[in-house]
Design a protein around this motif. Structure first.
Motif, PDB file in Angstrom:
ATOM      1  N   ARG A  78       0.843  -1.183   0.000  1.00  0.00           N
ATOM      2  CA  ARG A  78       0.000   0.000   0.000  1.00  0.00           C
ATOM      3  C   ARG A  78       0.880   1.234   0.000  1.00  0.00           C
ATOM      4  O   ARG A  78       1.896   1.296   0.703  1.00  0.00           O
ATOM      5  N   ARG A  82      -1.712   6.621  -0.500  1.00  0.00           N
ATOM      6  CA  ARG A  82      -3.156   6.774  -0.563  1.00  0.00           C
ATOM      7  C   ARG A  82      -3.798   5.394  -0.482  1.00  0.00           C
ATOM      8  O   ARG A  82      -3.215   4.425  -0.978  1.00  0.00           O
ATOM      9  N   ASP A 108      -6.008   4.113  -2.174  1.00  0.00           N
ATOM     10  CA  ASP A 108      -6.373   3.570  -3.483  1.00  0.00           C
ATOM     11  C   ASP A 108      -5.163   3.281  -4.362  1.00  0.00           C
ATOM     12  O   ASP A 108      -5.315   2.933  -5.533  1.00  0.00           O
ATOM     13  N   LEU A 109      -3.953   3.393  -3.822  1.00  0.00           N
ATOM     14  CA  LEU A 109      -2.742   3.157  -4.604  1.00  0.00           C
ATOM     15  C   LEU A 109      -1.901   2.041  -3.986  1.00  0.00           C
ATOM     16  O   LEU A 109      -1.665   2.017  -2.776  1.00  0.00           O
ATOM     17  N   VAL A 161       2.616   0.261 -10.510  1.00  0.00           N
ATOM     18  CA  VAL A 161       1.587   0.925  -9.711  1.00  0.00           C
ATOM     19  C   VAL A 161       0.213   0.409 -10.111  1.00  0.00           C
ATOM     20  O   VAL A 161      -0.070   0.217 -11.294  1.00  0.00           O
ATOM     21  N   TRP A 205      -3.797   1.569  -9.436  1.00  0.00           N
ATOM     22  CA  TRP A 205      -4.744   2.563  -8.916  1.00  0.00           C
ATOM     23  C   TRP A 205      -6.107   1.894  -8.869  1.00  0.00           C
ATOM     24  O   TRP A 205      -6.659   1.511  -9.903  1.00  0.00           O
ATOM     25  N   ARG A 213      -9.966   1.950  -8.393  1.00  0.00           N
ATOM     26  CA  ARG A 213     -11.016   2.959  -8.561  1.00  0.00           C
ATOM     27  C   ARG A 213     -12.320   2.297  -8.960  1.00  0.00           C
ATOM     28  O   ARG A 213     -12.335   1.197  -9.519  1.00  0.00           O
ATOM     29  N   ASN A 239      -9.949  -0.651 -12.259  1.00  0.00           N
ATOM     30  CA  ASN A 239      -8.588  -0.417 -11.787  1.00  0.00           C
ATOM     31  C   ASN A 239      -7.600  -0.219 -12.928  1.00  0.00           C
ATOM     32  O   ASN A 239      -7.750  -0.796 -14.004  1.00  0.00           O
ATOM     33  N   LEU A 274      -6.639  11.167 -14.344  1.00  0.00           N
ATOM     34  CA  LEU A 274      -5.297  10.684 -14.703  1.00  0.00           C
ATOM     35  C   LEU A 274      -4.893  11.343 -16.013  1.00  0.00           C
ATOM     36  O   LEU A 274      -5.391  10.984 -17.075  1.00  0.00           O
ATOM     37  N   LEU A 288      -1.747  12.081 -11.384  1.00  0.00           N
ATOM     38  CA  LEU A 288      -2.979  11.613 -10.770  1.00  0.00           C
ATOM     39  C   LEU A 288      -3.529  12.686  -9.842  1.00  0.00           C
ATOM     40  O   LEU A 288      -2.893  13.031  -8.844  1.00  0.00           O
ATOM     41  N   GLU A 289      -4.679  13.213 -10.225  1.00  0.00           N
ATOM     42  CA  GLU A 289      -5.400  14.202  -9.415  1.00  0.00           C
ATOM     43  C   GLU A 289      -4.489  15.322  -8.918  1.00  0.00           C
ATOM     44  O   GLU A 289      -4.583  15.773  -7.785  1.00  0.00           O
ATOM     45  N   THR A 300       0.003  13.512  -7.515  1.00  0.00           N
ATOM     46  CA  THR A 300       0.884  12.350  -7.596  1.00  0.00           C
ATOM     47  C   THR A 300       1.356  12.180  -9.037  1.00  0.00           C
ATOM     48  O   THR A 300       0.535  12.115  -9.951  1.00  0.00           O
TER      49      THR A 300
END
Length: 198
Positions: free
Chosen positions: A3, A6, A8-9, A26, A28, A30, A34, A109, A127-128, A131
């Protein structure tokens, strides 16, 4: 999978003895499906973990040297493959979609095209806005810092540095940099990027 910063990552890795660094991938997680970025082959443990999180619907490969386990995982999870548009004519595996500057393969993304690396149009992903996920150009050979590919492997150092400067200017709020090769930087990512673009 490990993990990350975050919930979710997640990431998984393997150690490359010739370079004395980890190669990293990686995931992600979601609700819309995913996303995997530069996925390495997975252990049974990591594969089961990913399956428990919903598998994968989309796989992004940042450059032709990071194909890794993408094709087999795409087949296993019936995921759609995305590759760099600038390598479309020579890419070593078939992709359904080709990505370039400004594309968003999934909401939140955003794709950046890096110039001057060892392959044309290498992708980096924001990412958002906080990141950054990188392929080959931006790396972390020493914990807590970032570095560029060695000059001998760069197609154009000036353009490579300009690509990094552009990220710092456009995304000053980047906190975390997840590299494909080496150590991630979890805090003050924009500052670490600025240090290699100076």
């Amino acid at each position: 999978m490990k993990r990350l910063h975050r919930p979710d990552l997640f990431a998984w890795s393997c150690f490359d003895e010739s370079r004395n660094i980890d190669f990293c991938s990686v995931a992600w997680v979601r609700s819309g499906g995913n996303v995997l970025i530069d996925p390495l082959p997975m252990s049974e443990h990591d594969r089961a973990h990913l399956e428990s999180l919903g598998g994968a619907t989309l796989i992004v490969v940042t450059n032709s040297d990071h194909v890794r386990g993408a094709q087999s995982l795409a087949q296993q999870f019936r995921a759609t493959l995305y590759g760099p548009r600038a390598e479309r004519d020579s890419f070593p595996l078939p992709c359904t979609h080709w990505l370039g500057e400004g594309d968003e393969p999934a909401p939140g993304l955003r794709v950046l095209e890096m110039q001057g690396s060892k392959t044309p149009g290498e992708l980096a992903l924001v990412l958002e806005k906080t990141t950054l996920v990188t392929g080959d150009l931006i790396r972390g050979h020493v914990g807590g810092t970032l570095n560029l590919l060695p000059d001998a492997k760069l197609a154009d150092r000036t353009r490579a540095v300009a690509s990094v400067k552009r990220i710092v200017n456009e995304y000053p709020q980047i906190e975390t940099v997840l590299v494909g090769d080496g150590w991630p930087v979890f805090h003050d990512g924009a500052k670490a990027l600025a240090a290699i673009a100076g």
